[in-house]
Design an enzyme around this catalytic site. Structure first.
Site, PDB file in Angstrom:
ATOM      1  N   ARG A 161      92.802 -18.706   6.989  1.00  0.00           N
ATOM      2  CA  ARG A 161      92.223 -19.263   8.220  1.00  0.00           C
ATOM      3  C   ARG A 161      90.972 -20.105   7.921  1.00  0.00           C
ATOM      4  NH1 ARG A 161      93.381 -14.675  12.944  1.00  0.00           N
ATOM      5  NH2 ARG A 161      95.376 -14.025  12.061  1.00  0.00           N
ATOM      6  N   TYR A 219     100.869  -9.169  10.561  1.00  0.00           N
ATOM      7  CA  TYR A 219     101.958  -9.290   9.572  1.00  0.00           C
ATOM      8  C   TYR A 219     101.367  -9.498   8.165  1.00  0.00           C
ATOM      9  CZ  TYR A 219     105.348 -10.073  13.413  1.00  0.00           C
ATOM     10  OH  TYR A 219     106.144  -9.958  14.530  1.00  0.00           O
ATOM     11  N   ASP A 235      93.476  -4.086  18.524  1.00  0.00           N
ATOM     12  CA  ASP A 235      94.335  -5.189  18.058  1.00  0.00           C
ATOM     13  C   ASP A 235      94.226  -5.239  16.528  1.00  0.00           C
ATOM     14  OD1 ASP A 235      95.365  -7.683  17.285  1.00  0.00           O
ATOM     15  OD2 ASP A 235      94.768  -8.653  19.139  1.00  0.00           O
ATOM     16  N   ASP A 255     101.256  -5.324  17.857  1.00  0.00           N
ATOM     17  CA  ASP A 255      99.977  -5.024  17.193  1.00  0.00           C
ATOM     18  C   ASP A 255      98.830  -4.694  18.131  1.00  0.00           C
ATOM     19  OD1 ASP A 255      99.108  -7.562  18.036  1.00  0.00           O
ATOM     20  OD2 ASP A 255      97.958  -7.853  16.194  1.00  0.00           O
ATOM     21  N   GLU A 256      99.137  -4.456  19.411  1.00  0.00           N
ATOM     22  CA  GLU A 256      98.067  -4.102  20.348  1.00  0.00           C
ATOM     23  C   GLU A 256      98.397  -2.806  21.071  1.00  0.00           C
ATOM     24  OE1 GLU A 256      96.767  -7.331  22.973  1.00  0.00           O
ATOM     25  OE2 GLU A 256      97.824  -8.702  21.645  1.00  0.00           O
TER      26      GLU A 256
HETATM   27  P1  TTP Z   1      98.372 -11.694  16.979  1.00  0.00           P
HETATM   28  O1  TTP Z   1      97.642 -10.443  17.299  1.00  0.00           O
HETATM   29  O2  TTP Z   1      98.286 -12.834  17.932  1.00  0.00           O
HETATM   30  O3  TTP Z   1      97.860 -12.252  15.607  1.00  0.00           O
HETATM   31  P2  TTP Z   1      97.389 -11.508  14.308  1.00  0.00           P
HETATM   32  O4  TTP Z   1      97.359 -10.042  14.456  1.00  0.00           O
HETATM   33  O5  TTP Z   1      98.203 -12.013  13.178  1.00  0.00           O
HETATM   34  O6  TTP Z   1      95.928 -12.087  14.114  1.00  0.00           O
HETATM   35  P3  TTP Z   1      94.586 -11.661  14.807  1.00  0.00           P
HETATM   36  O7  TTP Z   1      93.691 -11.230  13.684  1.00  0.00           O
HETATM   37  O8  TTP Z   1      94.088 -12.915  15.449  1.00  0.00           O
HETATM   38  O9  TTP Z   1      94.856 -10.580  15.799  1.00  0.00           O
HETATM   39  O10 TTP Z   1      99.890 -11.418  16.736  1.00  0.00           O
HETATM   40  C1  TTP Z   1     100.366 -10.256  16.062  1.00  0.00           C
HETATM   41  C2  TTP Z   1     101.520 -10.617  15.129  1.00  0.00           C
HETATM   42  O11 TTP Z   1     102.571 -11.188  15.872  1.00  0.00           O
HETATM   43  C3  TTP Z   1     101.171 -11.621  14.086  1.00  0.00           C
HETATM   44  O12 TTP Z   1     100.673 -11.003  12.913  1.00  0.00           O
HETATM   45  C4  TTP Z   1     102.420 -12.359  13.850  1.00  0.00           C
HETATM   46  C5  TTP Z   1     103.235 -12.179  15.103  1.00  0.00           C
HETATM   47  N1  TTP Z   1     103.324 -13.412  15.872  1.00  0.00           N
HETATM   48  C6  TTP Z   1     104.561 -14.041  15.991  1.00  0.00           C
HETATM   49  O13 TTP Z   1     105.554 -13.570  15.449  1.00  0.00           O
HETATM   50  N2  TTP Z   1     104.649 -15.171  16.718  1.00  0.00           N
HETATM   51  C7  TTP Z   1     103.575 -15.737  17.321  1.00  0.00           C
HETATM   52  O14 TTP Z   1     103.695 -16.765  17.975  1.00  0.00           O
HETATM   53  C8  TTP Z   1     102.299 -15.061  17.191  1.00  0.00           C
HETATM   54  C9  TTP Z   1     101.063 -15.631  17.834  1.00  0.00           C
HETATM   55  C10 TTP Z   1     102.224 -13.926  16.463  1.00  0.00           C
HETATM   56 MG    MG Z   2      96.314  -9.004  15.959  1.00  0.00          MG
END
Ligand code: TTP
Ligand code: MG
Length: 536
Positions: free
Chosen positions: A55, A23, A18, A110-111
């Site tokens: 954060r 973004y 992940d 992103d996963e």
């Molecule tokens: P996430 O993996 O939930 O968040 P993240 O990568 O930003 O943070 P983390 O370090 O906790 O993994 O989501 C991936 C991307 O998806 C995030 O960067 C922005 C986008 N996103 C949206 O567009 N809408 C949403 O509701 C969420 C949760 C994320």
């Molecule tokens: Mg993420």
């Protein structure tokens, strides 16, 4: 309570990756100055994510901008509504992971899950002492003796190597979870963030499941299922584990009952399914209210422009375009979506067509007129455009016959690959281009071959005289006359169904003209048979 090792198979090695604050990292890579400030990514009036500096101020995903600003007045906002760069980076990460295994499954942008069992089994044979890299989840030091301890330990080394590669090649930090199934790998990865990795051994699977605060934290249980379970008083993971199975079956149905019951014990047999290219490429834009056609057109033109960039990057040739319109009904106060789709002429995407956007827009606006009656008032709150089908070369077709022939002829005569690419960009054949892009990871050899074949096709088609060198794209079986009031160039590019509809429409409105006009003659069907007769 069951023991997972009795029921579960521990032979696989799965890594879940992940990307940290995805973004935000993309934006910080574009503009390194943003690294030192609290950064939020804005979509409409929401912060969809933020960097880890932000954060620290308590900013959470999906917080309102106003609320985030209160928590952190110095918050810098970057607009994240254009997903182009995020998508591009997302595919770069997946491509990189494919160096480790063909079994890479994308989950959102992103996963990714990677099944590295084969690689790890190779490493197991090499022997040597090992210790885990990164965090280990759980209190238990008991280990299963099926060999999974060594495999998963090795898997932590692979996970570290992958994360190092993503950092060095794409400058992105990531979190990884390592386990013998997807569920546990995903849950483990989220335990230590950011830029860390965590392994969970099978003996700690139950502990991990029981540590979840809500059933919603189990990937695989969505909101609808959660609410269904809640109504039946199944509120925690422990409740689910202890529910009478027959009762669970009545709540969710038999298949789902088995699936979620297993999940509650940390058992997940689902394979890592390699993700191909997306089945559709689309964009949507929500808006307050649009009620005039010029605005609709402007919005759709913007969407189409961005969509064409995505399609070019994807490399495949679209066959179908779909328009989505969300209408708001003022009386019932209800919004609903309607979609219409039709074919698009693939040659628009394979040659340097002048006014390509305008030609596709004509089709889009035609679809629009099938959803919205412009004479009546309307309120549109969302417009979306997507390409939903992509061209594949039919097996045993004349095209594939020609392609094979050309590939064989052409291998010998390559000298300059860039010249080949130039030639291919204006090649009139659609089918050959589709062949090249269908292969997700062509070997350099294959790629070269298909590029060459395009060049040869171009030449062969240019001088085409005999039926065997017929332009496949021109095997049009039934041409439709262009109504005199339509732009001939645009009309030519419209899909057959749309041409037919326009012509029928014209006929309906002005039947007398059609039969009197000397200019508009009844079209002669352009059949395959005619073609051969003409050429012979
Ligand atoms: P996430 O993996 O939930 O968040 P993240 O990568 O930003 O943070 P983390 O370090 O906790 O993994 O989501 C991936 C991307 O998806 C995030 O960067 C922005 C986008 N996103 C949206 O567009 N809408 C949403 O509701 C969420 C949760 C994320
Ligand atoms: Mg993420």
């Amino acid at each position: 309570m069951m023991s997972t090792s009795e029921l579960d198979d521990h032979s696989r090695c799965i890594i879940h990756i992940d990307i940290d604050c995805f973004y935000a990292q993309v934006e910080m890579n574009k503009e390194p100055k943003l690294r030192s400030v609290p950064l939020g990514i804005q979509q409409k009036n929401i912060v969809v994510t933020s960097n880890y500096k932000a954060r620290e101020f308590g900013i959470k995903k999906c917080m309102l901008i106003a609320e985030a600003r209160k928590l952190c007045p110095d918050l810098v906002l970057a607009n994240g509504e254009d997903l182009h760069d995020y998508r591009q980076t997302s595919y770069q990460v997946t491509n990189l992971l494919q160096r480790y295994s063909a079994l890479v499954e994308r989950l959102g942008l992103d996963e990714n899950f990677i099944d590295v069992t084969t690689l790890v089994n190779e490493k197991v044979k090499q022997g040597g002492d090992l210790s885990v890299v990164g965090n280990v989840f759980g209190e238990s030091s008991e280990r299963c003796d099926c060999g999974c301890t060594r495999r998963l330990t090795l898997c932590t080394l692979v996970a570290q190597e992958i994360r190092d590669l993503i950092k060095s090649e794409l400058n992105l930090t990531t979190c990884a979870g390592v386990a013998h199934n997807k569920l546990l790998a995903k849950l483990a990865g989220s335990r230590h963030k950011p830029n860390q990795q965590t392994v969970v051994f099978p003996n700690s699977a139950l502990e991990l499941m029981l540590s979840l605060s809500s059933l919603m934290s189990i990937p695989g249980i969505g909101r609808a299922m959660f609410e269904q379970l809640h109504k039946s008083d199944i509120k925690t993971v422990e409740d689910l584990q202890n529910t009478d199975f027959k009762k669970l079956e009545t709540v969710t149905g038999s298949d789902k009952a088995h699936f979620i019951y297993n999940l509650s014990y940390g058992i997940d047999k689902t394979p890592v399914k390699p993700s191909g290219k997306p089945q559709s490429i689309g964009l949507e834009d929500a808006c307050k209210s649009i009620s005039v056609e010029t605005e609709v057109k402007k919005k759709l033109e913007q969407l189409l422009h961005r969509l064409l960039v995505l399609v070019t990057e994807d490399g495949r040739v679209p066959k179908t375009i779909k328009l989505t319109v969300r209408k708001f009904d003022k009386d019932s106060k209800i919004s609903h979506r309607e979609t219409r789709q039709c074919n698009v002429n693939p040659s628009l995407f394979t040659s340097n067509q002048p006014n390509k956007d305008a030609k596709i827009m004509a089709t889009v606006m035609h679809l629009f007129s099938r959803i919205i009656d412009p004479k009546k008032p309307y309120h549109i709150t969302l417009l979306g455009l997507s390409f939903t089908k992509f061209q594949e070369l039919p097996r045993n077709s004349i095209a594939s016959f020609l392609r094979k022939d050309l590939e064989v002829q052409s291998v010998i005569s390559i000298e300059n690959q860039s010249a080949v690419e130039d030639a291919s960009s204006s090649a009139p054949s659609t089918s050959n281009v589709a062949v090249e892009v269908e292969s997700p990871t062509p070997s350099p050899k294959k790629l070269k071959l298909s590029l060459v074949s395009k060049k040869r096709c171009f030449r062969e088609y240019e001088d085409c005289e005999s039926p065997s060198k017929l332009k496949v794209a021109e095997l049009c079986l039934d041409s439709v006359p262009c109504p005199p009031d339509a732009d001939k160039d645009v009309f030519k590019e419209l899909p057959w169904e749309v041409q037919k509809e326009l012509w029928d429409d014209y006929k309906r409105k002005r039947p007398s003209e059609i039969f009197c006009s000397s200019q508009v003659k009844k079209s002669k069907p352009n059949t395959l048979l005619n073609y051969f007769i003409r050429n012979n």
